[in-house]
Design an enzyme around this catalytic site. Structure first.
Site, short mmCIF file in Angstrom:
data_model
loop_
_atom_site.label_atom_id
_atom_site.label_comp_id
_atom_site.label_asym_id
_atom_site.label_seq_id
_atom_site.Cartn_x
_atom_site.Cartn_y
_atom_site.Cartn_z
N GLY A 50 -18.71 3.79 -23.60
CA GLY A 50 -17.63 4.56 -22.97
C GLY A 50 -17.38 4.05 -21.65
N ASN A 52 -14.60 2.13 -20.55
CA ASN A 52 -13.24 1.45 -20.17
C ASN A 52 -12.23 2.52 -19.19
OD1 ASN A 52 -12.82 3.52 -21.99
ND2 ASN A 52 -11.67 2.26 -23.50
N THR A 53 -12.87 3.69 -19.02
CA THR A 53 -12.22 4.41 -18.09
C THR A 53 -13.37 5.39 -17.31
OG1 THR A 53 -11.96 6.35 -19.69
CG2 THR A 53 -10.25 4.80 -19.46
N GLY A 54 -12.99 6.14 -16.32
CA GLY A 54 -13.71 7.22 -15.62
C GLY A 54 -15.05 6.65 -15.06
N ILE A 55 -15.83 7.60 -15.56
CA ILE A 55 -17.24 7.27 -14.88
C ILE A 55 -18.00 5.86 -15.26
CG2 ILE A 55 -19.80 8.18 -14.60
CD1 ILE A 55 -18.58 10.89 -15.09
N GLY A 56 -17.71 5.78 -16.67
CA GLY A 56 -18.43 4.39 -17.11
C GLY A 56 -17.70 3.26 -16.50
N SER A 179 -24.70 16.95 -18.99
CA SER A 179 -23.92 17.89 -18.54
C SER A 179 -24.70 19.16 -18.07
CB SER A 179 -22.63 18.21 -19.19
OG SER A 179 -21.96 19.11 -18.84
N TYR A 204 -19.54 21.52 -27.66
CA TYR A 204 -19.75 20.88 -26.54
C TYR A 204 -21.13 20.93 -25.94
CZ TYR A 204 -19.03 18.13 -22.35
OH TYR A 204 -19.54 17.58 -21.14
#
Length: 329
Positions: A50, A52-56, A179, A204
């Site tokens: 994961g 391609n965006t954000g934290i990753g 989380s 979640y």
């Protein structure tokens, strides 16, 4: 009188500036722990899901800057290639690769592992970063509730299929992005797949609790192998994870709520710091089975320490993913 009015107006006009500066100061204070050690990762091979965006994406950026060979395991290849190009141009590290890995598909995960094993003979770090949050009820390609399927089962299978190469590369590390929501989680042994009832928030939290139970159980099974596995809470980070939460995406929220919310959330770069700390800090080479937040060890919820539920979840996950799993000694 005019001078008095001008003075009052001047002071009133200063308030937006004061509030703006205060918001930026608060934002800076809320960024949490930072990983500041300058490590050289030139000889390391890393997988980040994961990414391609954000934290990753920020995790890959920093790994590439430190010289690592990084595999971006992503579902959306177009976004992945765009992110890769940006990172390669910025870091001048050409050893960043995009490979398709849809965690909502067991076949895709197996194909990714097969491709990786053909291309690499070692794996120093696996960062299980990908996730979905509070999405409407939907199913993975194999019929699992999406949050449980992607956040837990997909990473469960991926990790276990990569254990052989991780053990050959030892010392090596597995990092699981969980989380704080795990503290609200409960493993529903009577309806794990949310077939009888579905609540996006509970699903979640269940998946994030499953991340930590998996981490702790795997740490026991890997004892003495020099392969460590740790979980972490990245903080409240402004990423695409919020895309399914209508309250944060509608017009009203965009105009009135998000500006108030903004000072209290981390940037993706700050959100990546604990992942980098757990993955790279030399002092953590032998630390395993722990949970981290803001670059330090933190307590887990009592439910995350339930060894009986951890073993039960492991057995169910093994059966559902039909994976060859490392047996408990």
């Amino acid at each position: 009188m005019c001078m008095i009015i001008d003075c009052i107006l001047g002071r009133l006009l200063d308030w937006p500036l004061v509030f703006g500066l205060a918001a930026y100061v608060l934002k800076d204070l809320m960024q949490g722990g930072q990983f500041t050690k300058n490590t050289d990762e030139t000889c390391k091979v890393v997988i980040v899901t994961g990414s391609n965006t954000g934290i990753g994406k920020e995790t890959v950026r920093e790994l590439a800057r430190r010289g690592a060979t990084v595999y971006m395991a992503c579902r959306d290849m177009k976004k992945c290639e765009e992110a890769r190009e940006e990172i390669v141009l910025e870091t001048k590290n050409k050893y960043v690769y995009c490979r398709e890995c849809d965690l909502a598909s067991m076949d895709s995960i197996r194909n990714f592992v097969s491709t990786f094993n053909r291309e690499q003979k070692k794996l120093d770090i696996l960062i299980n970063n990908a996730g979905v949050m509070r999405c409407p009820r939907s199913l993975t390609k194999d019929g699992f509730e999406m949050q449980l399927g992607v956040n837990h089962l997909g990473h469960f299978l991926l990790t276990n299929l990569l254990l052989d190469v991780l053990k050959k590369t030892r010392p090596s590390r597995i990092v699981v992005v969980s989380s704080l929501a795990h503290t609200r989680g409960e493993i529903n042994t009577g309806d794990l797949n949310s077939e009888l009832a579905y609540d996006e928030g509970k699903a979640y939290s269940q998946s994030k609790l499953a991340n930590i139970l998996f981490t702790r159980e795997l740490a026991k099974r890997l004892e003495g192998s020099r392969v460590t596995v740790n979980a972490l809470h990245p903080g409240i980070v402004d990423t695409e994870l919020f895309r399914h939460m209508g309250f944060f995406t509608n017009f009203f929220a965009g105009v009135f709520v998000r500006p108030l919310f903004w000072p209290f959330v981390k940037t993706p770069k700050s959100g990546a710091q604990t992942s980098l700390y757990v993955a790279l800090d030399p002092e953590l080479e032998t630390v395993t089975g722990q949970y981290f937040s803001d670059c330090q060890i933190a307590d887990v919820a009592p439910a995350a320490r339930d060894a009986h539920i951890g073993k039960w979840l492991w057995a169910v996950s093994e059966k559902w993913t039909q994976s060859e799993i490392l047996q408990l000694k």
